[in-house]
Write a protein that holds these residues in place. Structure first.
Motif, PDB file in Angstrom:
ATOM      1  N   GLY A 193       0.787  -1.219   0.000  1.00 32.48           N
ATOM      2  CA  GLY A 193       0.000   0.000   0.000  1.00 32.48           C
ATOM      3  C   GLY A 193       0.822   1.274   0.000  1.00 32.48           C
ATOM      4  N   TYR A 194       1.960   1.263  -0.679  1.00 34.56           N
ATOM      5  CA  TYR A 194       2.824   2.442  -0.705  1.00 34.56           C
ATOM      6  C   TYR A 194       2.210   3.566  -1.540  1.00 34.56           C
ATOM      7  N   GLY A 195       2.546   4.806  -1.157  1.00 29.36           N
ATOM      8  CA  GLY A 195       1.966   5.961  -1.825  1.00 29.36           C
ATOM      9  C   GLY A 195       2.697   6.414  -3.063  1.00 29.36           C
ATOM     10  N   LYS A 196       3.978   5.982  -3.225  1.00 29.35           N
ATOM     11  CA  LYS A 196       4.755   6.441  -4.378  1.00 29.35           C
ATOM     12  C   LYS A 196       5.674   5.331  -4.869  1.00 29.35           C
ATOM     13  N   ILE A 197       5.896   5.315  -6.193  1.00 30.15           N
ATOM     14  CA  ILE A 197       6.952   4.521  -6.806  1.00 30.15           C
ATOM     15  C   ILE A 197       7.917   5.508  -7.449  1.00 30.15           C
ATOM     16  N   PHE A 198       9.184   5.339  -7.147  1.00 28.27           N
ATOM     17  CA  PHE A 198      10.231   6.266  -7.585  1.00 28.27           C
ATOM     18  C   PHE A 198      11.306   5.439  -8.284  1.00 28.27           C
ATOM     19  N   ALA A 199      11.742   5.881  -9.458  1.00 33.75           N
ATOM     20  CA  ALA A 199      12.708   5.109 -10.238  1.00 33.75           C
ATOM     21  C   ALA A 199      13.778   6.014 -10.822  1.00 33.75           C
ATOM     22  N   LYS A 200      15.034   5.545 -10.748  1.00 37.09           N
ATOM     23  CA  LYS A 200      16.155   6.209 -11.406  1.00 37.09           C
ATOM     24  C   LYS A 200      16.749   5.220 -12.401  1.00 37.09           C
ATOM     25  N   LEU A 201      16.769   5.581 -13.689  1.00 43.19           N
ATOM     26  CA  LEU A 201      17.234   4.651 -14.709  1.00 43.19           C
ATOM     27  C   LEU A 201      17.638   5.398 -15.970  1.00 43.19           C
ATOM     28  N   PRO A 202      18.359   4.735 -16.880  1.00 49.30           N
ATOM     29  CA  PRO A 202      18.734   5.395 -18.140  1.00 49.30           C
ATOM     30  C   PRO A 202      17.503   5.772 -18.954  1.00 49.30           C
ATOM     31  N   HIS A 203      17.567   6.927 -19.615  1.00 48.08           N
ATOM     32  CA  HIS A 203      16.398   7.372 -20.393  1.00 48.08           C
ATOM     33  C   HIS A 203      16.087   6.395 -21.525  1.00 48.08           C
ATOM     34  N   THR A 204      17.088   5.635 -21.958  1.00 45.28           N
ATOM     35  CA  THR A 204      16.870   4.661 -23.026  1.00 45.28           C
ATOM     36  C   THR A 204      16.046   3.464 -22.571  1.00 45.28           C
ATOM     37  N   GLN A 205      15.869   3.294 -21.262  1.00 48.53           N
ATOM     38  CA  GLN A 205      15.098   2.177 -20.713  1.00 48.53           C
ATOM     39  C   GLN A 205      13.775   2.632 -20.090  1.00 48.53           C
ATOM     40  N   ALA A 206      13.415   3.882 -20.292  1.00 52.32           N
ATOM     41  CA  ALA A 206      12.272   4.449 -19.567  1.00 52.32           C
ATOM     42  C   ALA A 206      10.921   4.214 -20.228  1.00 52.32           C
ATOM     43  N   GLU A 207      10.895   3.837 -21.489  1.00 52.89           N
ATOM     44  CA  GLU A 207       9.630   3.782 -22.219  1.00 52.89           C
ATOM     45  C   GLU A 207       8.562   2.911 -21.554  1.00 52.89           C
ATOM     46  N   PRO A 208       8.900   1.689 -21.078  1.00 49.02           N
ATOM     47  CA  PRO A 208       7.846   0.893 -20.422  1.00 49.02           C
ATOM     48  C   PRO A 208       7.216   1.598 -19.220  1.00 49.02           C
ATOM     49  N   PHE A 209       8.021   2.362 -18.490  1.00 55.50           N
ATOM     50  CA  PHE A 209       7.506   3.093 -17.329  1.00 55.50           C
ATOM     51  C   PHE A 209       6.637   4.269 -17.773  1.00 55.50           C
ATOM     52  N   LEU A 210       7.109   5.007 -18.766  1.00 51.15           N
ATOM     53  CA  LEU A 210       6.341   6.152 -19.262  1.00 51.15           C
ATOM     54  C   LEU A 210       4.998   5.705 -19.829  1.00 51.15           C
ATOM     55  N   ASN A 211       4.983   4.538 -20.473  1.00 52.64           N
ATOM     56  CA  ASN A 211       3.729   4.006 -21.031  1.00 52.64           C
ATOM     57  C   ASN A 211       2.726   3.642 -19.939  1.00 52.64           C
ATOM     58  N   GLN A 212       3.216   3.441 -18.712  1.00 53.23           N
ATOM     59  CA  GLN A 212       2.337   3.128 -17.584  1.00 53.23           C
ATOM     60  C   GLN A 212       1.977   4.370 -16.774  1.00 53.23           C
ATOM     61  N   GLY A 213       2.276   5.540 -17.306  1.00 59.78           N
ATOM     62  CA  GLY A 213       1.858   6.773 -16.649  1.00 59.78           C
ATOM     63  C   GLY A 213       2.879   7.410 -15.733  1.00 59.78           C
ATOM     64  N   TYR A 214       4.093   6.875 -15.682  1.00 60.39           N
ATOM     65  CA  TYR A 214       5.144   7.525 -14.904  1.00 60.39           C
ATOM     66  C   TYR A 214       5.466   8.886 -15.520  1.00 60.39           C
ATOM     67  N   ARG A 215       5.889   9.819 -14.671  1.00 63.21           N
ATOM     68  CA  ARG A 215       6.276  11.132 -15.182  1.00 63.21           C
ATOM     69  C   ARG A 215       7.726  11.421 -14.813  1.00 63.21           C
ATOM     70  N   VAL A 216       8.391  12.143 -15.694  1.00 58.09           N
ATOM     71  CA  VAL A 216       9.781  12.517 -15.454  1.00 58.09           C
ATOM     72  C   VAL A 216       9.801  13.689 -14.473  1.00 58.09           C
ATOM     73  N   GLU A 217      10.423  13.477 -13.313  1.00 58.98           N
ATOM     74  CA  GLU A 217      10.512  14.544 -12.316  1.00 58.98           C
ATOM     75  C   GLU A 217      11.875  15.233 -12.336  1.00 58.98           C
ATOM     76  N   GLY A 237       8.454   9.364 -11.376  1.00 61.67           N
ATOM     77  CA  GLY A 237       7.528   9.232 -10.267  1.00 61.67           C
ATOM     78  C   GLY A 237       6.189   8.678 -10.713  1.00 61.67           C
ATOM     79  N   HIS A 238       5.626   7.801  -9.901  1.00 63.24           N
ATOM     80  CA  HIS A 238       4.281   7.259 -10.120  1.00 63.24           C
ATOM     81  C   HIS A 238       3.587   7.223  -8.767  1.00 63.24           C
ATOM     82  N   TYR A 239       2.281   7.544  -8.734  1.00 66.90           N
ATOM     83  CA  TYR A 239       1.597   7.775  -7.473  1.00 66.90           C
ATOM     84  C   TYR A 239       0.346   6.909  -7.335  1.00 66.90           C
ATOM     85  N   PRO A 240       0.452   5.729  -6.715  1.00 69.31           N
ATOM     86  CA  PRO A 240      -0.741   4.942  -6.408  1.00 69.31           C
ATOM     87  C   PRO A 240      -1.736   5.718  -5.549  1.00 69.31           C
ATOM     88  N   GLU A 241      -1.235   6.605  -4.695  1.00 66.92           N
ATOM     89  CA  GLU A 241      -2.091   7.508  -3.926  1.00 66.92           C
ATOM     90  C   GLU A 241      -2.040   8.890  -4.581  1.00 66.92           C
TER      91      GLU A 241
END
Length: 297
Positions: free
Chosen positions: A63-87, A103-107
Motif C-alpha cells: 500500500g505504498y503511496g509512491k513509486i520512484f525510479a532512477k534509470l537510463p532514459h533509453t530504458q524508460a519507455e515501459p515506465f512512461l507508457n504506464q503513466g510515470y512522469r519525469v521529475e 515518479g508514479h503515485y498509487p495515492e
C-alpha cells in the motif's frame, strides 16, 4: 548494504522501520514504510518490463503511496507508457545515456505539492546573488574519515537529524558503508567533529552522490557544507568520477544555495519523495559534470 539494513529494521529513531534494500533480476530496489514508497535505485542489466511488474507488486502488496525510479532514459519507455512522469533528468549520467528520475503515485494525494509557492521562493532565495566560490584547492581543515571516527560521526548525525532515510546514526552502518562505496569527509577542531558529509560512489556509471551533510549547531554559518563539497569534488574527480549530483531538501535554502554556489545545475524536483526529520518532503536534484561528457551517445 542490504544485509545490515535487514538487521536494523527496528529503528532507534522515533520507532519507525528503515526501508529494506533487495535485489530482483539484477535490479536494486528499496522499499518500506519509512519513505512509504518503492525506489528503483538501479536497473542494472534487468529487463525493465520485469522490474516494472515487481515494483508494482511491492506497491500493491504494502500500500505504498509512491513509486520512484532512477534509470537510463533509453530504458524508460515501459515506465512512461504506464503513466510515470519525469521529475528530474541528469544529462550524461551514464556513459551512454541520461538519467531520468520517474515518479508514479498509487495515492493521487501524494502527487500534490502542498505549498508550491514556498518551494519556489526557497529556490529563488538559494540562487539569488550567488558569490563566486574560489575554494578549489586542498582545505587542510577537512579530512577523510576513518573507522576510528565512527562513534563521533554517529553522535553528530544523532544531534542533527531526528530521523533519516538510512541509519547513519548507527556505527555499524557507518562502518559497513565506509568499507564499501561511501567516503565520509569531516571537519574536526580540538577533538570535536564540527561537520560531516559523504560521497556515495557508483564506479559503474562514474557518478557520485554528495549527501549526508550535517553541521553541529555551534558551527553553523561558517560555510562548512560548501567547503566540504569543494573537497569532495576534488577527491572524486581524482578518482575518475564524471558526474556529481545530490538530492537536497527542497525546503532548505542553505543546502540548495550550497550546490548552486558550486555551479551545480537544477535537474528537477521529486515530489513528496523522502522521509527526513519526521516527515515526507519534496527534494531538489542538482548535478555538476566533474569531467567533460563523452561522445558515446
Amino acid at each position: 548494504m542490504n544485509s545490515l539494513l535487514a538487521s536494523l529494521t527496528d529503528s532507534p529513531q522515533a520507532g519507525f522501520q528503515f526501508d529494506q534494500v533487495l535485489h530482483h533480476a539484477g535490479a536494486t530496489l528499496q522499499h518500506g514504510p519509512n519513505n512509504d514508497r518503492v525506489y528503483l535505485m538501479s536497473l542494472g542489466q534487468a529487463d525493465p518490463h520485469e522490474v516494472l511488474c515487481e515494483v508494482h507488486h511491492l506497491a500493491d502488496q504494502h500500500g505504498y503511496g509512491k513509486i520512484f525510479a532512477k534509470l537510463p532514459h533509453t530504458q524508460a519507455e515501459p515506465f512512461l507508457n504506464q503513466g510515470y512522469r519525469v521529475e528530474a533528468r541528469i544529462p550524461d549520467f551514464y556513459p551512454d545515456a541520461d538519467a531520468v528520475f520517474l515518479g508514479h503515485y498509487p495515492e493521487p494525494e501524494r502527487a500534490q505539492v502542498t505549498e508550491p509557492e514556498a518551494l519556489h521562493t526557497t529556490l529563488q532565495q538559494a540562487t539569488r546573488d550567488l558569490k563566486p566560490d574560489g575554494r578549489s584547492r586542498h582545505d587542510p581543515a577537512i579530512r577523510l574519515m576513518h573507522e576510528a571516527d565512527v562513534d563521533k560521526m554517529a553522535a553528530l548525525y544523532r544531534q542533527v537529524f531526528p530521523s533519516y532515510p538510512f541509519p547513519i546514526t548507527d556505527r555499524d552502518f557507518l562502518l559497513e558503508t565506509m568499507a564499501g562505496n561511501v567516503a565520509y569527509f569531516g571537519v574536526e577542531k580540538d577533538g570535536a567533529l564540527l561537520a560531516l558529509a559523504s560521497a556515495e560512489q557508483c564506479h559503474q556509471s562514474g557518478t557520485v552522490e554528495m549527501t549526508d551533510f550535517a553541521t553541529a549547531p555551534a558551527a553553523r554559518g561558517q560555510g562548512w557544507a560548501q567547503r566540504l563539497l569543494a573537497q569532495m569534488e576534488l577527491a572524486m574527480e581524482a578518482q575518475g568520477h564524471r558526474v556529481a549530483y545530490t538530492i537536497a531538501r527542497a525546503v532548505s535554502v542553505g543546502m540548495n544555495r550550497t550546490f548552486a554556489r558550486r555551479q551545480y545545475q537544477m535537474a528537477g524536483r521529486l515530489v513528496n519523495n523522502t522521509q527526513i526529520s519526521g516527515q515526507i518532503e519534496s527534494m531538489n536534484v542538482w548535478y555538476k559534470p566533474l569531467r567533460p561528457a563523452s561522445n558515446g551517445g
